[in-house]
Design a protein around this motif. Structure first.
Motif, PDB file in Angstrom:
ATOM      1  N   VAL A 131      53.036  57.680  64.226  1.00 14.01           N
ATOM      2  CA  VAL A 131      52.045  58.752  64.078  1.00 14.01           C
ATOM      3  C   VAL A 131      51.477  58.759  62.667  1.00 14.01           C
ATOM      4  O   VAL A 131      50.261  58.886  62.467  1.00 14.01           O
ATOM      5  CB  VAL A 131      52.663  60.116  64.438  1.00 14.01           C
ATOM      6  CG1 VAL A 131      51.642  61.229  64.216  1.00 14.01           C
ATOM      7  CG2 VAL A 131      53.139  60.131  65.894  1.00 14.01           C
ATOM      8  N   ALA A 132      52.341  58.613  61.674  1.00 15.54           N
ATOM      9  CA  ALA A 132      51.880  58.608  60.279  1.00 15.54           C
ATOM     10  C   ALA A 132      50.936  57.438  60.022  1.00 15.54           C
ATOM     11  O   ALA A 132      49.918  57.586  59.328  1.00 15.54           O
ATOM     12  CB  ALA A 132      53.080  58.554  59.341  1.00 15.54           C
ATOM     13  N   ALA A 133      51.261  56.266  60.567  1.00 14.33           N
ATOM     14  CA  ALA A 133      50.397  55.099  60.378  1.00 14.33           C
ATOM     15  C   ALA A 133      49.030  55.321  61.019  1.00 14.33           C
ATOM     16  O   ALA A 133      47.990  54.977  60.442  1.00 14.33           O
ATOM     17  CB  ALA A 133      51.055  53.855  60.968  1.00 14.33           C
ATOM     18  N   ALA A 134      49.019  55.910  62.216  1.00 10.28           N
ATOM     19  CA  ALA A 134      47.747  56.177  62.894  1.00 10.28           C
ATOM     20  C   ALA A 134      46.920  57.195  62.115  1.00 10.28           C
ATOM     21  O   ALA A 134      45.700  57.023  61.945  1.00 10.28           O
ATOM     22  CB  ALA A 134      48.020  56.684  64.311  1.00 10.28           C
ATOM     23  N   GLU A 135      47.565  58.235  61.626  1.00 13.02           N
ATOM     24  CA  GLU A 135      46.843  59.241  60.845  1.00 13.02           C
ATOM     25  C   GLU A 135      46.261  58.641  59.568  1.00 13.02           C
ATOM     26  O   GLU A 135      45.162  59.017  59.133  1.00 13.02           O
ATOM     27  CB  GLU A 135      47.780  60.390  60.492  1.00 13.02           C
ATOM     28  CG  GLU A 135      48.144  61.277  61.665  1.00 13.02           C
ATOM     29  CD  GLU A 135      49.026  62.440  61.256  1.00 13.02           C
ATOM     30  OE1 GLU A 135      48.735  63.571  61.689  1.00 13.02           O
ATOM     31  OE2 GLU A 135      49.982  62.228  60.485  1.00 13.02           O
ATOM     32  N   GLY A 136      46.994  57.723  58.954  1.00 14.43           N
ATOM     33  CA  GLY A 136      46.504  57.079  57.748  1.00 14.43           C
ATOM     34  C   GLY A 136      45.245  56.276  57.981  1.00 14.43           C
ATOM     35  O   GLY A 136      44.448  56.058  57.060  1.00 14.43           O
ATOM     36  N   LEU A 137      45.054  55.828  59.211  1.00 15.57           N
ATOM     37  CA  LEU A 137      43.862  55.054  59.539  1.00 15.57           C
ATOM     38  C   LEU A 137      42.676  55.938  59.904  1.00 15.57           C
ATOM     39  O   LEU A 137      41.592  55.803  59.332  1.00 15.57           O
ATOM     40  CB  LEU A 137      44.180  54.107  60.699  1.00 15.57           C
ATOM     41  CG  LEU A 137      45.074  52.911  60.360  1.00 15.57           C
ATOM     42  CD1 LEU A 137      45.600  52.262  61.636  1.00 15.57           C
ATOM     43  CD2 LEU A 137      44.299  51.885  59.534  1.00 15.57           C
ATOM     44  N   TYR A 138      42.873  56.852  60.853  1.00 14.46           N
ATOM     45  CA  TYR A 138      41.720  57.518  61.438  1.00 14.46           C
ATOM     46  C   TYR A 138      41.821  59.033  61.553  1.00 14.46           C
ATOM     47  O   TYR A 138      41.168  59.641  62.389  1.00 14.46           O
ATOM     48  CB  TYR A 138      41.408  56.887  62.801  1.00 14.46           C
ATOM     49  CG  TYR A 138      41.079  55.417  62.665  1.00 14.46           C
ATOM     50  CD1 TYR A 138      40.131  54.984  61.744  1.00 14.46           C
ATOM     51  CD2 TYR A 138      41.740  54.458  63.420  1.00 14.46           C
ATOM     52  CE1 TYR A 138      39.846  53.637  61.577  1.00 14.46           C
ATOM     53  CE2 TYR A 138      41.458  53.108  63.264  1.00 14.46           C
ATOM     54  CZ  TYR A 138      40.513  52.705  62.342  1.00 14.46           C
ATOM     55  OH  TYR A 138      40.231  51.383  62.177  1.00 14.46           O
ATOM     56  N   TRP A 180      33.823  50.152  57.929  1.00 20.28           N
ATOM     57  CA  TRP A 180      34.145  50.345  59.339  1.00 20.28           C
ATOM     58  C   TRP A 180      35.172  51.452  59.531  1.00 20.28           C
ATOM     59  O   TRP A 180      35.004  52.321  60.393  1.00 20.28           O
ATOM     60  CB  TRP A 180      34.637  49.030  59.918  1.00 20.28           C
ATOM     61  CG  TRP A 180      35.143  49.090  61.327  1.00 20.28           C
ATOM     62  CD1 TRP A 180      36.379  48.735  61.758  1.00 20.28           C
ATOM     63  CD2 TRP A 180      34.431  49.522  62.492  1.00 20.28           C
ATOM     64  NE1 TRP A 180      36.487  48.907  63.113  1.00 20.28           N
ATOM     65  CE2 TRP A 180      35.301  49.394  63.598  1.00 20.28           C
ATOM     66  CE3 TRP A 180      33.142  50.004  62.709  1.00 20.28           C
ATOM     67  CZ2 TRP A 180      34.926  49.731  64.886  1.00 20.28           C
ATOM     68  CZ3 TRP A 180      32.767  50.347  64.004  1.00 20.28           C
ATOM     69  CH2 TRP A 180      33.646  50.217  65.079  1.00 20.28           C
ATOM     70  N   ASP A 181      36.215  51.450  58.724  1.00 19.30           N
ATOM     71  CA  ASP A 181      37.236  52.486  58.860  1.00 19.30           C
ATOM     72  C   ASP A 181      36.672  53.868  58.554  1.00 19.30           C
ATOM     73  O   ASP A 181      37.004  54.857  59.226  1.00 19.30           O
ATOM     74  CB  ASP A 181      38.420  52.185  57.946  1.00 19.30           C
ATOM     75  CG  ASP A 181      39.348  51.119  58.506  1.00 19.30           C
ATOM     76  OD1 ASP A 181      39.156  50.721  59.672  1.00 19.30           O
ATOM     77  OD2 ASP A 181      40.270  50.693  57.791  1.00 19.30           O
ATOM     78  N   ALA A 182      35.823  53.958  57.528  1.00 18.00           N
ATOM     79  CA  ALA A 182      35.225  55.250  57.194  1.00 18.00           C
ATOM     80  C   ALA A 182      34.355  55.749  58.349  1.00 18.00           C
ATOM     81  O   ALA A 182      34.363  56.941  58.688  1.00 18.00           O
ATOM     82  CB  ALA A 182      34.397  55.124  55.914  1.00 18.00           C
ATOM     83  N   TYR A 183      33.609  54.824  58.966  1.00 14.05           N
ATOM     84  CA  TYR A 183      32.784  55.210  60.106  1.00 14.05           C
ATOM     85  C   TYR A 183      33.647  55.680  61.273  1.00 14.05           C
ATOM     86  O   TYR A 183      33.362  56.722  61.888  1.00 14.05           O
ATOM     87  CB  TYR A 183      31.901  54.045  60.556  1.00 14.05           C
ATOM     88  CG  TYR A 183      31.275  54.310  61.908  1.00 14.05           C
ATOM     89  CD1 TYR A 183      30.197  55.178  62.028  1.00 14.05           C
ATOM     90  CD2 TYR A 183      31.807  53.743  63.072  1.00 14.05           C
ATOM     91  CE1 TYR A 183      29.649  55.456  63.274  1.00 14.05           C
ATOM     92  CE2 TYR A 183      31.262  54.015  64.317  1.00 14.05           C
ATOM     93  CZ  TYR A 183      30.186  54.875  64.415  1.00 14.05           C
ATOM     94  OH  TYR A 183      29.651  55.174  65.652  1.00 14.05           O
ATOM     95  N   LEU A 184      34.678  54.913  61.622  1.00 16.68           N
ATOM     96  CA  LEU A 184      35.497  55.281  62.779  1.00 16.68           C
ATOM     97  C   LEU A 184      36.149  56.642  62.592  1.00 16.68           C
ATOM     98  O   LEU A 184      36.199  57.458  63.519  1.00 16.68           O
ATOM     99  CB  LEU A 184      36.573  54.225  63.022  1.00 16.68           C
ATOM    100  CG  LEU A 184      36.279  53.124  64.036  1.00 16.68           C
ATOM    101  CD1 LEU A 184      37.528  52.317  64.311  1.00 16.68           C
ATOM    102  CD2 LEU A 184      35.717  53.680  65.335  1.00 16.68           C
ATOM    103  N   ARG A 185      36.646  56.887  61.394  1.00 19.31           N
ATOM    104  CA  ARG A 185      37.264  58.201  61.148  1.00 19.31           C
ATOM    105  C   ARG A 185      36.235  59.307  61.331  1.00 19.31           C
ATOM    106  O   ARG A 185      36.509  60.337  61.956  1.00 19.31           O
ATOM    107  CB  ARG A 185      37.868  58.252  59.746  1.00 19.31           C
ATOM    108  CG  ARG A 185      38.543  59.566  59.430  1.00 19.31           C
ATOM    109  CD  ARG A 185      39.468  59.457  58.251  1.00 19.31           C
ATOM    110  NE  ARG A 185      40.166  60.723  58.019  1.00 19.31           N
ATOM    111  CZ  ARG A 185      41.312  60.821  57.363  1.00 19.31           C
ATOM    112  NH1 ARG A 185      41.883  59.743  56.878  1.00 19.31           N
ATOM    113  NH2 ARG A 185      41.889  61.995  57.196  1.00 19.31           N
TER     114      ARG A 185
END
Length: 627
Positions: free
Chosen positions: A262-269, A425-430
């Protein structure tokens, strides 16, 4: 069968401020028309479902009351989806209790029937009903079909359009609803649902009642229930494992790092928005690897390998908490918006937790699966290799649930990432998940957002975003992640096939390397070479389901006789469609020998399979035509 479009929904939005807050703008577009639901949400739509039910294990029936909150135009009728429900009464639930007229329309073998209610101004209705004993969403297991062998078990599987067989509502993924439930079950059993518990269970005589609530609007296929002899083990402040007591210790170890996931997923998006994230390990007949029910992933025990080598399944189901549950395909034509995004996100979680080497192996294996899916669909010109599908009302939405949605979708997103760079890309997805949270989406809507918020016209043209979504095949610019570990594995397979020694076989390598090795061996291998592998590594009876599956594909292709018993044990001990369907197809394509073996095994296995798996294997074997 003609099912009305949603294009007129804009009229209702403009007419009612309350409705404007609950109907997503995307539902006013023609591509959001759902051919797999009878609902007419532009006229009247369900916003909340309250269930007060009891599970009867003797008759295999769920019965009770569903109270629906409705937003409707003046004079509108409410059209619900119904598949085999036994309606007792429908009344106005606003206090007067007056009966409301209703009609059940003609039955379609895929979609069930429309249940049309004359509202007479009611904005809350009460439906007394029961499911049928053969409700497609519900699987009732005998004690012998469970791990513990002592108590019966019940679980639901709603995706894609099966929940209409036990819940009277508008069963379309774009019509998001909040819900609450009370469920009474035998006292010795525990009920869990895909929402947060709102009270401790209350017990009277031989029954206990459990209460759950989902205060966030979700697609109706995500309302899920399981009842059985299950226990809980915490893995962190907001995570834990449910399983039968006989399974719980192994499951709790295998999935013991949920908090890290969960922490890893939150760190991404971005933040996890559902409160708890628990996993329920179901009995082996569960038809999928996992089901992303909010707050409570349903998972197959075939993911328990003992070494955490198959936990990418949990990464996948967790990722659905953003893609699929938070932002949902408005119709099943855009299933890839759920699964393609999730498959990409899953791989990013695995990279964050286990490193690039493992993530690359899994991505490379997925590429192979994608190319096989293209071939199975009829080649790169086949329409079903598009991301946006055309599943008209004559087709079951399950037809679109192929690896194309998962792996071509993920490849598309990787191709965008390569063009714009990971940071952009990551900024957009979040931002995308934040801006579209708790809303349905279509391919057209996503592409418009992508072009508006991320890509320049030149970038969109270079990537060919419209071609990716609306054209068949795999575009030439698709990013193929290749594993640095696989060339050595491929060389070992080539050497062994040519008569090389066992010492070159990666028998103690990772699951990913072993399955790659097995897949690279020729389908025509001498029996003594197979026997040597079997004797050295025990793949014929390994408890690692992915390795066992890859081994059986190889062994059965070679008519390796000792694999017959292994295939029977594997196919009668679990019902995961990913494993079951290809093996039965392989046997049916293997001439008289394979056909005879397939029909013998299926005769023993079929009763223990979920309806989802039965439908698929019935089609492969022609079972219903012969029985």
């Amino acid at each position: 069968m003609r099912i009305p479009a949603l294009a007129t929904a804009l009229t209702l939005v403009l007419a009612s401020p309350a409705v404007a807050q609950t109907i997503a703008p995307i539902l006013t577009t023609p591509d959001a028309r759902d051919p797999h639901s009878y609902a007419r949400p532009a006229e009247a739509r369900v916003t909340h479902v309250a269930l007060d039910l009891a599970a009867d294990f003797d008759t295999h029936v769920i019965r009770g009351i569903a109270t629906l909150d409705i937003l409707a135009k003046p004079g509108a009728k409410l059209v619900l989806d119904d598949n085999g429900l036994k309606i007792v009464t429908i009344t106005d639930a606003n206090g007067n209790g007056k009966p409301l007229a209703y009609e059940v329309g003609a039955v379609d073998k895929i979609h069930g029937a429309p249940l049309t209610v004359t509202l007479n101004g009611a904005d809350k209705i009460r439906i007394a009903y029961a499911s049928s004993p053969d409700a497609k969403a519900l699987q009732w297991l005998t004690p012998a079909q469970t791990a513990g062998k002592k108590q019966p078990f019940l679980f639901s599987q709603g995706e894609a359009i099966l929940n209409r067989s036990w819940i009277p509502t508008q069963d379309s993924p774009g019509i998001r609803q909040t819900w609450e439930a009370k469920i009474a079950v035998p006292k010795q059993l525990t009920a869990v649902m895909s929402g947060l518990a709102t009270a401790k269970p209350t017990c009277v005589a031989d029954r206990c009642t459990f209460q759950y609530k989902m205060d966030k609007p979700v697609a109706p296929y995500l309302i899920a229930l399981a009842v059985g002899d299950i226990a809980f083990k915490s893995t962190g402040p907001r995570t834990g494992i449910w399983a039968e007591p006989a399974t719980l210790p192994k499951a709790a170890y295998e999935f013991g790092e949920l908090e890290k996931f969960v922490a890893a997923a939150e760190g991404l998006y971005g933040p996890y928005r559902w409160g708890r994230y628990d996993v329920l390990v179901l009995p082996p007949s569960f038809p999928f690897g996992g089901m992303e029910n909010p707050t409570l992933t349903f998972a197959t025990p075939t993911a328990i390998a003992g070494d955490r080598s198959l936990v990418s399944l949990i990464a996948h189901e967790l990722a659905h908490s953003w893609s699929g549950n938070l932002v949902t395909n408005a119709t099943w034509d855009d299933f890839w918006l759920n699964e393609g995004f999730t498959s990409y996100f899953e791989n990013r979680i695995m990279e964050a937790l286990y490193g690039k080497r493992r993530a690359d192996m899994e991505a490379d294996l997925a590429w192979t699966d994608m190319m096989a899916a293209v071939k199975e669909a009829g080649g790169p010109a086949a329409k079903d290799t598009q991301l946006h599908l055309d599943l008209d009302a004559a087709r079951d939405p399950d037809d679109g649930m192929t690896q194309i949605a998962y792996d071509k979708g993920a490849s598309f997103l990787r191709t965008i990432e390569k063009q714009v760079g990971r940071a952009r890309w990551d900024a957009y997805l979040r931002s995308y998940f934040d801006r579209h949270a708790f809303q349905p989406q279509t391919s057209a809507g996503f592409l418009a957002d992508l072009k508006s918020k991320l890509l320049t016209p030149a970038e969109a043209k270079t990537i060919g975003v419209d071609t990716w979504v609306y054209s068949p095949g795999i575009p030439a610019n698709a990013v193929h992640v290749t594993s640095a570990a696989f060339p050595a594995v491929d060389a070992a397979a080539k050497a062994y096939a040519a008569g090389g020694p066992l010492s070159g076989v990666p028998g103690k390598a990772t699951t990913q390397e072993i399955t790659r090795f097995l897949s690279q061996l020729p389908r025509t291998l001498p029996a003594e070479r197979l026997k040597a592998l079997d004797a050295a590594f025990g793949w014929n009876m390994t408890g690692n389901a992915e390795i066992r599956f890859a081994w059986l594909q190889l062994a059965l292709a070679n008519h390796y006789a000792p694999a017959d018993a292994s295939a029977e044990q594997f196919l009668t001990s679990q019902g995961r469609r990913k494993f079951v369907a290809p093996l039965f197809q392989q046997l049916m394509d293997s001439g008289d020998w394979g056909h005879t073996l397939a029909m013998d095994i299926y005769g023993k296995a079929r009763a223990g399979y979920h309806a989802v798996t039965q439908v698929t294997v019935d089609r492969i074997t022609g079972w219903k035509l012969m029985n």
